[in-house]
Scaffold this active site. Structure first.
Site, PDB file in Angstrom:
ATOM      1  N   GLU A  32       0.821  -1.212   0.000  1.00 32.13           N
ATOM      2  CA  GLU A  32       0.000   0.000   0.000  1.00 32.13           C
ATOM      3  C   GLU A  32       0.861   1.271   0.000  1.00 32.13           C
ATOM      4  O   GLU A  32       0.570   2.212  -0.717  1.00 32.13           O
ATOM      5  CB  GLU A  32      -0.927  -0.008   1.236  1.00 32.13           C
ATOM      6  CG  GLU A  32      -1.874   1.181   1.340  1.00 32.13           C
ATOM      7  CD  GLU A  32      -2.966   1.162   0.281  1.00 32.13           C
ATOM      8  OE1 GLU A  32      -3.054   0.172  -0.480  1.00 32.13           O
ATOM      9  OE2 GLU A  32      -3.705   2.154   0.196  1.00 32.13           O
ATOM     10  N   ASP A  33       1.910   1.285   0.786  1.00 33.04           N
ATOM     11  CA  ASP A  33       2.606   2.545   1.056  1.00 33.04           C
ATOM     12  C   ASP A  33       4.002   2.678   0.465  1.00 33.04           C
ATOM     13  O   ASP A  33       4.649   3.707   0.646  1.00 33.04           O
ATOM     14  CB  ASP A  33       2.714   2.758   2.582  1.00 33.04           C
ATOM     15  CG  ASP A  33       1.347   2.959   3.214  1.00 33.04           C
ATOM     16  OD1 ASP A  33       0.430   3.389   2.495  1.00 33.04           O
ATOM     17  OD2 ASP A  33       1.195   2.672   4.410  1.00 33.04           O
TER      18      ASP A  33
END
Ligand code: MN
Length: 748
Positions: free
Chosen positions: A90-91
């Site tokens: 996700e990051d």
């Protein structure tokens, strides 16, 4: 100030924090590969380098904390690695492939699963929608470890929420209260559930939360004195009675007090039982001994005794609860349980899985994941209902066959697995389907045959001037309701077209049977058929063929039969068929082997004929079987010991319609069959039956149980098997379940 900053830096030095975690894992003694876990940490640290949390600590501290909670839950090595990496997709720039290359696809799949859950858009909704949303998350997870890591992740985020904006605090707390705490509860993870609830309440009703904690603090000296004296008293009696017991006591968690105040419209001074005692013992008989002793020591409050040992809660929780009044007149609750029950109560499904670890080696093999999917469905199928309802409602195939998607407004729409945008459109409204001109999924244009995935956001573009559904849609739509609506549209909107189409379809089909349309449409031929199928005129019949209301083969076959009997052939078609069959049966079986099997069945003398398995006796490969030529619906297959067969065999009218059939050499299909189990009606019966089926990896389609009076229960299991041998084994294992008196196949 400077000093506390410094302190924080030390505490949140990621390397030191990770070393502590590693030490905890090492001392846990599960023989995990610490080098692999360290490698995961290094990967997460590098990937998140430069990223900071709201409180200023390096982002990776959150990953370590999530892994730490996972360790406390008792999760396995793969889970801990996945927890360390849970935010990298996700990051950061890392991908599924990057993780898979170093740690294997299982870990990468878990991380991807967590990422998907993180991306689900959440807005507060009505209860029913909420339930669907929870189901969607569970279905999306595929692997239960995804949910457990997501809970660990949420727990740490909630613990460190004080640096977020007020708006975000509220939104996350609401989501936690409505989604994650109920899921934790469903999975039996009380400890996580309580903490999630208390942390959420702190942000959702700060004043209410403060009122309770302040009051508890004020009362604390009194409560503590009370608790320790009671604890001592109880412990002493246990020792005197020679029971090996551990007595603990705690203040009930804030949200449970809050809920009680709200439900009973009391302020906190009106809530007396603020503390709960727990007596943990070694055996179940000890539990009931302890109960007797407690009731002897204190006066029980009527109606507050609950035995969740003999009747466990649907989330596997077991304990005996009673509320008694102490010498000071203060009521308090006592929970009595064994250590096994205690672990299950604290960690729920994760504890269940710890046992698996102990018995079944270190890591979860891929085959085990299916078992978890099964457990998850089992849990999911149980609402908060009493055990009786549970017996009636238990359906194991709960949502293996479902997919949950979002409308652009955020409503959760529940469709059959394999559903397409067409199904989605018609599930909204037939007008939406009929005027559909395009579909977008997650913002991208897709074709109509796109298979919807859990969590997809689906948007349908419509236009008033849309041409209406195309006939291909009937093959693309998965749900019966969408197909019905499409057919309705054709029936209504396109009569002329249907008639033309129906006529040409029928003409083609008749040609295969050596007939012309004119021959078949002769008054004396078609009239009896119209009457039998209840059509007013030939055009109605043709229109029905055109829109698919009746199959063209069915009509053509009937017309052919009419023509043949009108041609004054002496013998009926059926006789011919069976005679031909007999003739061929007498020939070498070589011919039969050359024939083409349908559903694993070879019909003597007939290739590719329609084959159905009779519902009365549900044969499976290995059974001795016989075919019955039905009127218009092909050959139905019965077991030779089927009571229907034995009965009909003597009926002269059916003479000549029984036909030799056999199983093909190589069968890859599974076959659905039904068993009826007669047993004593006892608690946890279904659980035990389900456990046996699960252990055998049986593909259960349906499982239901009902009481038949006289203390007996009838359980009907529908399942898929490969052959009679497998079935026989399953039956013998089911016969071994406590209280079972017979396991019979249906139909015999
Ligand atoms: Mn996270």
């Amino acid at each position: 100030m400077a000093e506390s900053e410094l302190e924080k830096k030390e505490i949140f030095d990621p390397d030191a924090q990770f070393d502590q975690l590693l030490e905890k894992i090492r001392s846990g003694g599960h023989g995990m590969d610490l080098g692999r876990i360290r490698a995961a940490y290094e990967m997460a640290k590098t990937a998140h380098a430069g990223q900071k949390r709201m409180d200023g600590t390096p982002y990776v501290t959150h990953c370590i904390a999530a892994a730490d909670i996972s360790v406390d839950m008792g999760l396995d090595e793969e889970s801990i690695i996945a927890a360390l990496l849970h935010d990298v997709i996700e990051d950061t720039s890392l991908t599924h492939e990057d993780i898979a290359r170093q740690f294997g696809t299982a870990v990468a799949d878990i991380v991807e699963g967590v990422t998907k859950l993180t991306r689900v858009q959440y807005t507060s909704k009505e209860d029913e929608q909420m339930e669907n949303l929870r189901k969607m998350l569970m279905a999306m997870a595929k692997d239960i470890r995804v949910i457990l890591i997501k809970i660990a992740d949420r727990l740490h985020n909630m613990r460190t929420m004080n640096y977020q904006t007020a708006e975000k605090q509220r939104a996350k707390s609401l989501e936690t209260m409505e989604i994650y705490a109920p899921i934790a509860h469903r999975l039996g993870m009380q400890r996580a559930k309580w903490e999630l609830e208390d942390l959420s309440l702190q942000y959702l009703d700060p004043a209410g939360y403060r009122e309770i904690t302040r009051t508890l603090e004020e009362k604390m000296p009194v409560l503590e004195a009370f608790m320790s004296s009671m604890k001592e008293k109880i412990q002493k009696r246990m020792d005197e009675n020679g029971i090996n017991a551990t007595v603990t006591c705690r203040i009930k968690h804030v949200y449970s007090i809050y809920r009680k105040m709200y439900a009973q419209k009391l302020d906190i001074t009106g809530i007396f039982d603020l503390c709960a005692f727990r007596v943990i013992v070694d055996t179940i008989p000890d539990c009931y001994n302890v109960l007797g002793i407690i009731h002897d020591m204190f006066k029980p409050v009527p109606g507050r005794f609950k035995d969740y040992i003999s009747t466990p809660k649907p989330n596997m929780y077991q304990s005996v609860h009673t509320t008694v009044i102490g010498s000071e007149g203060i009521p308090f609750e006592v929970q009595i349980r064994t250590w096994d029950m205690h672990h299950t109560a604290e960690y729920g499904i994760a504890a269940h899985w710890k046992y698996k670890m102990r018995d079944g080696g270190q890591a979860l093999r891929s085959g085990d994941e299916d078992k978890f999917a099964w457990v998850r469905r089992l849990l999911e199928s149980q609402q908060e209902s009493d055990a009786q309802d549970f017996f009636h409602n238990l359906k194991i195939d709960m949502f293996a066959d479902e997919v949950f998607v979002f409308s652009p407004k955020g409503d959760v729409i529940n469709l059959p697995a394999g559903a397409t945008p067409i199904d989605f459109a018609y599930s909204i409204h037939s007008d939406v389907g009929n005027h559909m001109v395009g579909a977008k999924v997650n913002g991208r244009i897709v074709t109509y045959d796109y298979v919807l995935q859990n969590g997809d956001i689906v948007e349908i573009r419509t236009s008033r001037s849309a041409p209406g559904p195309s006939r291909d849609w009937l093959n693309v739509a998965k749900s019966g309701s969408a197909r019905t609506k499409i057919k309705q549209w054709y029936k209504k909107e396109r009569r002329e077209e249907n008639i033309i189409r129906g006529r040409s379809m029928l003409e083609d089909e008749l040609k295969h049977n050596g007939l012309t349309l004119d021959e078949a449409m002769a008054e004396e031929i078609v009239a009896p058929l119209l009457k039998r199928l209840s059509y007013g005129c030939v055009d109605d019949l043709l229109a029905a063929i055109g829109y698919g209301g009746v199959t063209v083969t069915r009509v053509a076959n009937r017309l052919r039969d009419e023509v043949r009997s009108a041609n004054a052939e002496k013998r009926s078609v059926l006789d011919k068929v069976s005679e031909a069959a007999e003739r061929r049966e007498n020939q070498a079986s070589k011919k039969e082997k050359e024939g083409k099997a349908v559903h694993g069945i070879l019909v003597a003398g007939l290739d590719n004929c329609l084959v159905k398995f009779s519902r009365c006796c549900t044969p499976v490969p290995g059974d001795d079987i016989i075919g019955f030529i039905t009127r218009g619906q092909g050959v139905s297959i019965h077991r030779r010991d089927c009571s229907n067969y034995l009965q009909r065999l003597r009926d002269p009218e059916n003479e000549g319609r029984w036909i030799h059939v056999s199983w093909a050499k190589e069968i890859t299909d599974s076959y659905v069959t039904t068993l009826t189990i007669t047993s004593k009606d006892r608690p946890a019966l279904i659980m035990d039956i389900a456990t046996v089926l699960n252990a055998l990896n049986a593909k259960v389609r349906n499982l239901s149980s009902r009481q038949t009076g006289a203390g007996l229960a009838l359980t009907v299991v529908t399942l898929e098997v490969k052959n009679a041998g497998e079935l026989k084994y399953i039956m013998s294992r089911l016969s071994g379940v406590a209280g079972v008196s017979s396991v019979l196949r249906n139909g015999s």
